[in-house]
Write a protein that holds these residues in place. Structure first.
Motif, short mmCIF file in Angstrom:
data_model
loop_
_atom_site.label_atom_id
_atom_site.label_comp_id
_atom_site.label_asym_id
_atom_site.label_seq_id
_atom_site.Cartn_x
_atom_site.Cartn_y
_atom_site.Cartn_z
N ASN A 86 -11.66 -22.51 -4.80
CA ASN A 86 -12.95 -23.08 -5.18
C ASN A 86 -12.84 -24.60 -5.16
O ASN A 86 -12.21 -25.20 -6.03
CB ASN A 86 -13.37 -22.58 -6.57
N TYR A 87 -13.48 -25.21 -4.15
CA TYR A 87 -13.41 -26.66 -4.01
C TYR A 87 -14.42 -27.37 -4.90
O TYR A 87 -14.41 -28.59 -5.01
CB TYR A 87 -13.62 -27.06 -2.55
N ASN A 88 -15.31 -26.63 -5.54
CA ASN A 88 -16.28 -27.23 -6.44
C ASN A 88 -15.71 -27.49 -7.82
O ASN A 88 -16.12 -28.43 -8.50
CB ASN A 88 -17.52 -26.33 -6.57
N ASN A 89 -14.76 -26.66 -8.25
CA ASN A 89 -14.17 -26.89 -9.57
C ASN A 89 -12.65 -27.03 -9.52
O ASN A 89 -11.99 -26.97 -10.55
CB ASN A 89 -14.57 -25.79 -10.56
N PHE A 90 -12.10 -27.18 -8.31
CA PHE A 90 -10.68 -27.48 -8.13
C PHE A 90 -9.77 -26.38 -8.67
O PHE A 90 -8.79 -26.65 -9.35
CB PHE A 90 -10.32 -28.83 -8.78
N THR A 91 -10.09 -25.12 -8.39
CA THR A 91 -9.26 -24.01 -8.84
C THR A 91 -8.90 -23.09 -7.68
O THR A 91 -9.65 -22.97 -6.71
CB THR A 91 -9.96 -23.17 -9.93
N ILE A 92 -7.76 -22.46 -7.81
CA ILE A 92 -7.32 -21.43 -6.87
C ILE A 92 -7.03 -20.19 -7.69
O ILE A 92 -6.43 -20.26 -8.77
CB ILE A 92 -6.08 -21.90 -6.08
N ARG A 93 -7.49 -19.02 -7.21
CA ARG A 93 -7.32 -17.77 -7.98
C ARG A 93 -6.24 -16.92 -7.31
O ARG A 93 -6.29 -16.65 -6.11
CB ARG A 93 -8.64 -17.01 -8.09
N LEU A 94 -5.28 -16.49 -8.13
CA LEU A 94 -4.12 -15.75 -7.65
C LEU A 94 -4.04 -14.39 -8.31
O LEU A 94 -4.51 -14.19 -9.44
CB LEU A 94 -2.84 -16.53 -7.96
N VAL A 95 -3.42 -13.43 -7.59
CA VAL A 95 -3.18 -12.10 -8.14
C VAL A 95 -1.72 -11.73 -7.91
O VAL A 95 -1.17 -11.97 -6.82
CB VAL A 95 -4.10 -11.05 -7.47
N ASP A 96 -1.10 -11.16 -8.93
CA ASP A 96 0.26 -10.66 -8.78
C ASP A 96 0.28 -9.52 -7.77
O ASP A 96 -0.53 -8.60 -7.87
CB ASP A 96 0.78 -10.18 -10.14
N PRO A 97 1.18 -9.55 -6.79
CA PRO A 97 1.17 -8.51 -5.74
C PRO A 97 1.51 -7.12 -6.24
O PRO A 97 1.29 -6.13 -5.53
CB PRO A 97 2.23 -9.01 -4.74
N GLY A 98 2.03 -7.01 -7.45
CA GLY A 98 2.36 -5.70 -7.99
C GLY A 98 1.16 -4.94 -8.51
O GLY A 98 1.23 -3.73 -8.76
N ILE A 99 0.03 -5.64 -8.69
CA ILE A 99 -1.16 -5.03 -9.27
C ILE A 99 -2.03 -4.41 -8.17
O ILE A 99 -2.35 -5.06 -7.17
CB ILE A 99 -1.99 -6.06 -10.06
N SER A 100 -2.41 -3.16 -8.36
CA SER A 100 -3.35 -2.49 -7.47
C SER A 100 -4.57 -2.09 -8.29
O SER A 100 -4.45 -1.42 -9.32
CB SER A 100 -2.72 -1.25 -6.83
N GLY A 101 -5.73 -2.52 -7.84
CA GLY A 101 -6.96 -2.25 -8.60
C GLY A 101 -7.28 -0.79 -8.73
O GLY A 101 -7.96 -0.37 -9.67
N GLU A 102 -6.82 0.02 -7.79
CA GLU A 102 -7.14 1.45 -7.81
C GLU A 102 -6.12 2.28 -8.57
O GLU A 102 -6.30 3.48 -8.72
CB GLU A 102 -7.24 1.96 -6.36
N ASP A 103 -5.06 1.66 -9.04
CA ASP A 103 -3.99 2.39 -9.72
C ASP A 103 -3.63 1.66 -11.01
O ASP A 103 -2.95 0.64 -10.99
CB ASP A 103 -2.78 2.50 -8.80
N CYS A 104 -4.09 2.18 -12.14
CA CYS A 104 -3.87 1.50 -13.42
C CYS A 104 -2.43 1.61 -13.91
O CYS A 104 -2.06 1.00 -14.91
CB CYS A 104 -4.83 2.03 -14.49
N SER A 105 -1.59 2.39 -13.20
CA SER A 105 -0.19 2.49 -13.58
C SER A 105 0.63 1.33 -13.03
O SER A 105 1.80 1.16 -13.39
CB SER A 105 0.41 3.81 -13.09
N THR A 106 0.04 0.52 -12.17
CA THR A 106 0.77 -0.60 -11.57
C THR A 106 0.92 -1.73 -12.58
O THR A 106 0.02 -2.03 -13.36
CB THR A 106 0.05 -1.11 -10.32
N LEU A 107 2.08 -2.36 -12.55
CA LEU A 107 2.40 -3.48 -13.42
C LEU A 107 2.64 -4.74 -12.59
O LEU A 107 2.99 -4.65 -11.41
CB LEU A 107 3.65 -3.17 -14.25
#
Length: 282
Positions: A86-107
């Motif tokens: 986001n160049y409007n508020n100078f932020t970058i959003r990151l996600v840990d690669p171990g997390i899967s949105g479809e599998d709540c057992s992922t850490l």
């Protein structure tokens, strides 16, 4: 959200020259277009992809494109997926690669500690100032961009503290696993419990409200934001001079940077919003 006052110090006389510049303006790299990798299609200054021409972007903000996924290496061996820039508020959003949105057992794959950021080009807190038309300020607002998610392993069940959110049936282990959204003081750690890992997540909900583990996992899947305001300030405010920099959030559509030049005669001390060290012969 914490509030404080930006400050500067000097031993002799100084004066301020305030210049406001748009956050959307890019002076350098005019010959460089936007690069793209997967869902991230707006990679431009200060960011760059490894295969971009050498004159494009800042090496301190280099990203990689791996299997059509934009990746940021925060620390050696710790590569986070980039969800958006986001160049409007100078932020970058990151996600840990171990997390899967479809599998709540992922850490999360990595145990995250905020102190790691002190040696990097990013921050978990932004300083924003609201300016009135006459140039005065209403003070500085410190915006927390993400919160901790603390995973705990406990030998006994914890039933009398709503902050301890049971991860079952998502996470099935021989012991009880709980998640706490927000900070956890040492005195709040129950007997028989130990920290399994720390993660970071930007708030889709308040850390003070009761939530389910499904909501916590959804927040982890959203990811966490970091600020690259330091790099933007150094680029816009000429890091070779004595400049302080903050975000003017008066505008509703996008944030703007405000550069403050401080000229100090003789020996003195100067502390900017970018936490530059004080020194002599400024």
């Amino acid at each position: 959200m914490k509030r404080g006052k930006a400050f500067s110090c000097s031993l002799l006389n100084y004066f301020l020259l305030i210049t406001t510049v748009s956050s959307a303006a890019v002076d350098d790299n005019r010959t460089c277009g936007q690069s793209s990798c997967g869902k991230v299609t707006n990679v431009s200054h200060p960011f760059r992809l490894k295969d971009d021409p050498q004159n494009c972007g800042d090496p301190s903000y280099e990203l990689a494109c791996e299997n059509n996924i934009t990746v940021l290496s925060l620390l050696p061996g710790r590569n986070y997926h980039v969800e958006s820039i986001n160049y409007n508020n100078f932020t970058i959003r990151l996600v840990d690669p171990g997390i899967s949105g479809e599998d709540c057992s992922t850490l999360p794959r990595y145990s995250y500690f905020g102190t790691n950021l002190q040696q990097l080009s990013y921050d978990g807190i932004q300083e924003r100032e609201a300016y009135f038309r006459n140039g005065s300020t209403s003070g500085t607002e410190y915006v927390t961009l993400f919160y901790n998610v603390v995973f705990l392993e406990c030998s006994n069940p914890v039933r009398d503290d709503p902050r301890y959110v049971d991860t079952a049936p998502c996470i099935k282990e021989d012991h009880h696993v709980y998640a706490v959204f927000g900070d956890l003081a040492v005195v709040e750690l129950r007997d028989g419990c130990r920290v399994k890992l720390f993660a970071a997540a930007s708030a889709l909900m308040s850390p003070d409200q009761n939530c389910s583990y499904a909501e916590i996992h959804r927040t982890l899947n959203y990811g966490f934001e970091l600020s690259w305001l330091k790099g933007a300030c150094e680029h816009k405010c000429n890091s070779s001079m004595h400049y302080a920099c903050s975000i003017d959030q008066t505008a509703q559509s996008s944030l703007t940077l405000t550069c403050v030049e401080e000229k100090i005669h003789g020996l003195g001390c100067y502390t900017s919003l970018l936490q530059k060290e004080c020194g002599n012969n400024l």
